[in-house]
Design a protein around this motif. Structure first.
Motif, PDB file in Angstrom:
ATOM      1  N   ALA A 159     -59.547  37.939 -19.784  1.00  0.00           N
ATOM      2  CA  ALA A 159     -58.762  36.585 -18.951  1.00  0.00           C
ATOM      3  C   ALA A 159     -58.832  35.520 -19.742  1.00  0.00           C
ATOM      4  CB  ALA A 159     -59.905  36.446 -17.649  1.00  0.00           C
ATOM      5  N   GLN A 160     -60.258  35.153 -20.535  1.00  0.00           N
ATOM      6  CA  GLN A 160     -60.302  33.833 -21.373  1.00  0.00           C
ATOM      7  C   GLN A 160     -59.250  33.986 -22.626  1.00  0.00           C
ATOM      8  OE1 GLN A 160     -63.975  32.227 -22.367  1.00  0.00           O
ATOM      9  NE2 GLN A 160     -64.020  30.958 -20.536  1.00  0.00           N
ATOM     10  N   PHE A 161     -59.232  35.391 -22.993  1.00  0.00           N
ATOM     11  CA  PHE A 161     -58.511  35.401 -24.223  1.00  0.00           C
ATOM     12  C   PHE A 161     -57.082  35.400 -23.895  1.00  0.00           C
ATOM     13  CE2 PHE A 161     -56.364  38.180 -27.448  1.00  0.00           C
ATOM     14  CZ  PHE A 161     -57.333  37.867 -28.749  1.00  0.00           C
ATOM     15  N   LYS A 162     -56.650  35.970 -22.647  1.00  0.00           N
ATOM     16  CA  LYS A 162     -55.115  35.836 -22.393  1.00  0.00           C
ATOM     17  C   LYS A 162     -54.811  34.296 -22.143  1.00  0.00           C
ATOM     18  CE  LYS A 162     -51.556  37.733 -19.811  1.00  0.00           C
ATOM     19  NZ  LYS A 162     -51.068  38.814 -19.252  1.00  0.00           N
ATOM     20  N   LYS A 163     -55.776  33.671 -21.590  1.00  0.00           N
ATOM     21  CA  LYS A 163     -55.479  32.089 -21.284  1.00  0.00           C
ATOM     22  C   LYS A 163     -55.571  31.490 -22.587  1.00  0.00           C
ATOM     23  CE  LYS A 163     -57.463  28.407 -18.646  1.00  0.00           C
ATOM     24  NZ  LYS A 163     -58.444  27.965 -17.739  1.00  0.00           N
ATOM     25  N   VAL A 164     -56.041  31.806 -23.650  1.00  0.00           N
ATOM     26  CA  VAL A 164     -55.943  30.868 -24.897  1.00  0.00           C
ATOM     27  C   VAL A 164     -54.847  31.612 -25.697  1.00  0.00           C
ATOM     28  CG1 VAL A 164     -57.095  30.618 -26.971  1.00  0.00           C
ATOM     29  CG2 VAL A 164     -58.405  30.292 -24.795  1.00  0.00           C
ATOM     30  N   THR A 165     -54.595  32.722 -25.728  1.00  0.00           N
ATOM     31  CA  THR A 165     -53.592  33.333 -26.625  1.00  0.00           C
ATOM     32  C   THR A 165     -52.208  33.410 -26.147  1.00  0.00           C
ATOM     33  OG1 THR A 165     -54.355  35.607 -26.538  1.00  0.00           O
ATOM     34  CG2 THR A 165     -55.505  34.177 -28.139  1.00  0.00           C
ATOM     35  N   GLY A 166     -52.551  33.827 -24.702  1.00  0.00           N
ATOM     36  CA  GLY A 166     -50.983  34.432 -24.062  1.00  0.00           C
ATOM     37  C   GLY A 166     -51.032  35.795 -24.041  1.00  0.00           C
ATOM     38  N   ILE A 167     -51.805  36.476 -24.689  1.00  0.00           N
ATOM     39  CA  ILE A 167     -51.898  38.009 -24.800  1.00  0.00           C
ATOM     40  C   ILE A 167     -53.232  38.629 -24.492  1.00  0.00           C
ATOM     41  CG2 ILE A 167     -49.826  38.419 -26.430  1.00  0.00           C
ATOM     42  CD1 ILE A 167     -51.858  38.713 -28.671  1.00  0.00           C
ATOM     43  N   THR A 168     -53.350  39.893 -23.977  1.00  0.00           N
ATOM     44  CA  THR A 168     -54.644  40.575 -23.700  1.00  0.00           C
ATOM     45  C   THR A 168     -55.205  40.853 -25.415  1.00  0.00           C
ATOM     46  OG1 THR A 168     -53.832  42.809 -23.809  1.00  0.00           O
ATOM     47  CG2 THR A 168     -53.860  41.344 -21.692  1.00  0.00           C
ATOM     48  N   PRO A 169     -56.564  41.190 -25.179  1.00  0.00           N
ATOM     49  CA  PRO A 169     -57.145  41.491 -26.577  1.00  0.00           C
ATOM     50  C   PRO A 169     -56.667  42.811 -27.019  1.00  0.00           C
ATOM     51  CG  PRO A 169     -58.894  40.757 -25.075  1.00  0.00           C
ATOM     52  CD  PRO A 169     -57.753  40.943 -24.261  1.00  0.00           C
ATOM     53  N   SER A 170     -56.315  43.822 -26.110  1.00  0.00           N
ATOM     54  CA  SER A 170     -55.804  45.130 -26.495  1.00  0.00           C
ATOM     55  C   SER A 170     -54.497  44.819 -27.031  1.00  0.00           C
ATOM     56  CB  SER A 170     -55.692  45.885 -25.196  1.00  0.00           C
ATOM     57  OG  SER A 170     -56.904  45.946 -24.491  1.00  0.00           O
ATOM     58  N   VAL A 171     -53.571  44.021 -26.501  1.00  0.00           N
ATOM     59  CA  VAL A 171     -52.174  43.852 -27.468  1.00  0.00           C
ATOM     60  C   VAL A 171     -52.314  43.367 -28.413  1.00  0.00           C
ATOM     61  CG1 VAL A 171     -50.072  42.506 -26.938  1.00  0.00           C
ATOM     62  CG2 VAL A 171     -51.057  43.592 -24.925  1.00  0.00           C
ATOM     63  N   TYR A 172     -53.415  42.268 -28.781  1.00  0.00           N
ATOM     64  CA  TYR A 172     -53.768  41.401 -29.973  1.00  0.00           C
ATOM     65  C   TYR A 172     -54.048  42.621 -30.995  1.00  0.00           C
ATOM     66  CZ  TYR A 172     -55.772  38.845 -33.530  1.00  0.00           C
ATOM     67  OH  TYR A 172     -56.189  37.942 -34.893  1.00  0.00           O
ATOM     68  N   LYS A 173     -54.903  43.427 -30.653  1.00  0.00           N
ATOM     69  CA  LYS A 173     -55.487  44.391 -31.589  1.00  0.00           C
ATOM     70  C   LYS A 173     -54.501  45.371 -31.781  1.00  0.00           C
ATOM     71  CE  LYS A 173     -59.365  47.667 -32.107  1.00  0.00           C
ATOM     72  NZ  LYS A 173     -60.723  47.928 -31.797  1.00  0.00           N
ATOM     73  N   ALA A 174     -53.574  45.811 -31.411  1.00  0.00           N
ATOM     74  CA  ALA A 174     -52.641  46.822 -31.303  1.00  0.00           C
ATOM     75  C   ALA A 174     -51.302  45.960 -32.291  1.00  0.00           C
ATOM     76  CB  ALA A 174     -51.686  47.181 -30.185  1.00  0.00           C
ATOM     77  N   ALA A 175     -51.238  44.690 -32.426  1.00  0.00           N
ATOM     78  CA  ALA A 175     -50.388  44.009 -33.002  1.00  0.00           C
ATOM     79  C   ALA A 175     -50.763  43.877 -34.500  1.00  0.00           C
ATOM     80  CB  ALA A 175     -50.219  42.412 -32.651  1.00  0.00           C
TER      81      ALA A 175
END
Length: 186
Positions: A159-175
């Motif tokens: 939740a905090q990750f998405k609030k700060v970055t706009g994406i979930t950690p899973s999406v970030y990791k996949a990118a």
């Protein structure tokens, strides 16, 4: 004599500052993140020379006491989040008060005035950058990252990750693109 320097956020920064001071003929006794202790007092002209030299590397001499305190808070948080191997199971306000020898209400007020954000928001931003680093390396699971960064659950971290970055950690990791920021840009 102590000099307070903005944007020193890593060990390379310390090496660059030390080398540049020595190149200018000064004798740094101790070089820490955000602070240098010189063997002797220096003149205003010497300070100006140091300032002009360091600005080329993205560093800035800090003269104002409030700005120095805000920078010390940032440096303390960066050290805590990025350079300690311990889990972040601490009370941040008590930790900062102990480290900087000032009441937390004063620290909070000064930081908010100088940085236009709260200490807590800055701390969260640093934790999210650390999470990004851990995700990029791919050595830890999201559960392990949440545990190391002292989140109560993976859901809280996400939740905090998405609030700060706009994406979930899973999406970030996949990118495949590296979306990390330099520590002094946070």
């Amino acid at each position: 004599m102590k000099l307070h320097i903005k944007n020193m956020v890593c060990n390379r920064c310390k090496m660059v500052v030390k080398a540049e001071l020595e190149k200018l003929g000064f004798k740094p006794l101790l070089v820490e993140l955000g602070e240098v202790t010189l063997a002797d007092n220096i003149s205003a002209d010497d300070k100006s020379k140091i300032s002009e030299n360091l600005i080329h590397f993205g560093f800035e001499l800090l003269e104002d006491k409030k700005t120095q305190i805000a920078e010390q808070i940032k440096t303390t948080i960066i050290n805590l989040v990025h350079y300690t191997n311990e889990q972040l199971k601490i009370n941040l306000s008590a930790y900062l008060s102990e480290q900087l020898k000032l009441e937390y209400t004063n620290l909070s007020s000064i930081f908010s005035e100088i940085e236009n954000q709260t200490i807590e928001k800055y701390f969260i931003a640093q934790k999210i950058e650390k999470a990004k680093e851990m995700l990029t390396y791919g050595e830890l699971t999201l559960s392990e990252i949440a545990y190391q960064l002292n989140y109560s659950s993976v859901a809280h971290l996400s939740a905090q990750f998405k609030k700060v970055t706009g994406i979930t950690p899973s999406v970030y990791k996949a990118a495949s693109a590296d979306r990390r920021k330099m520590l002094d840009e946070i």
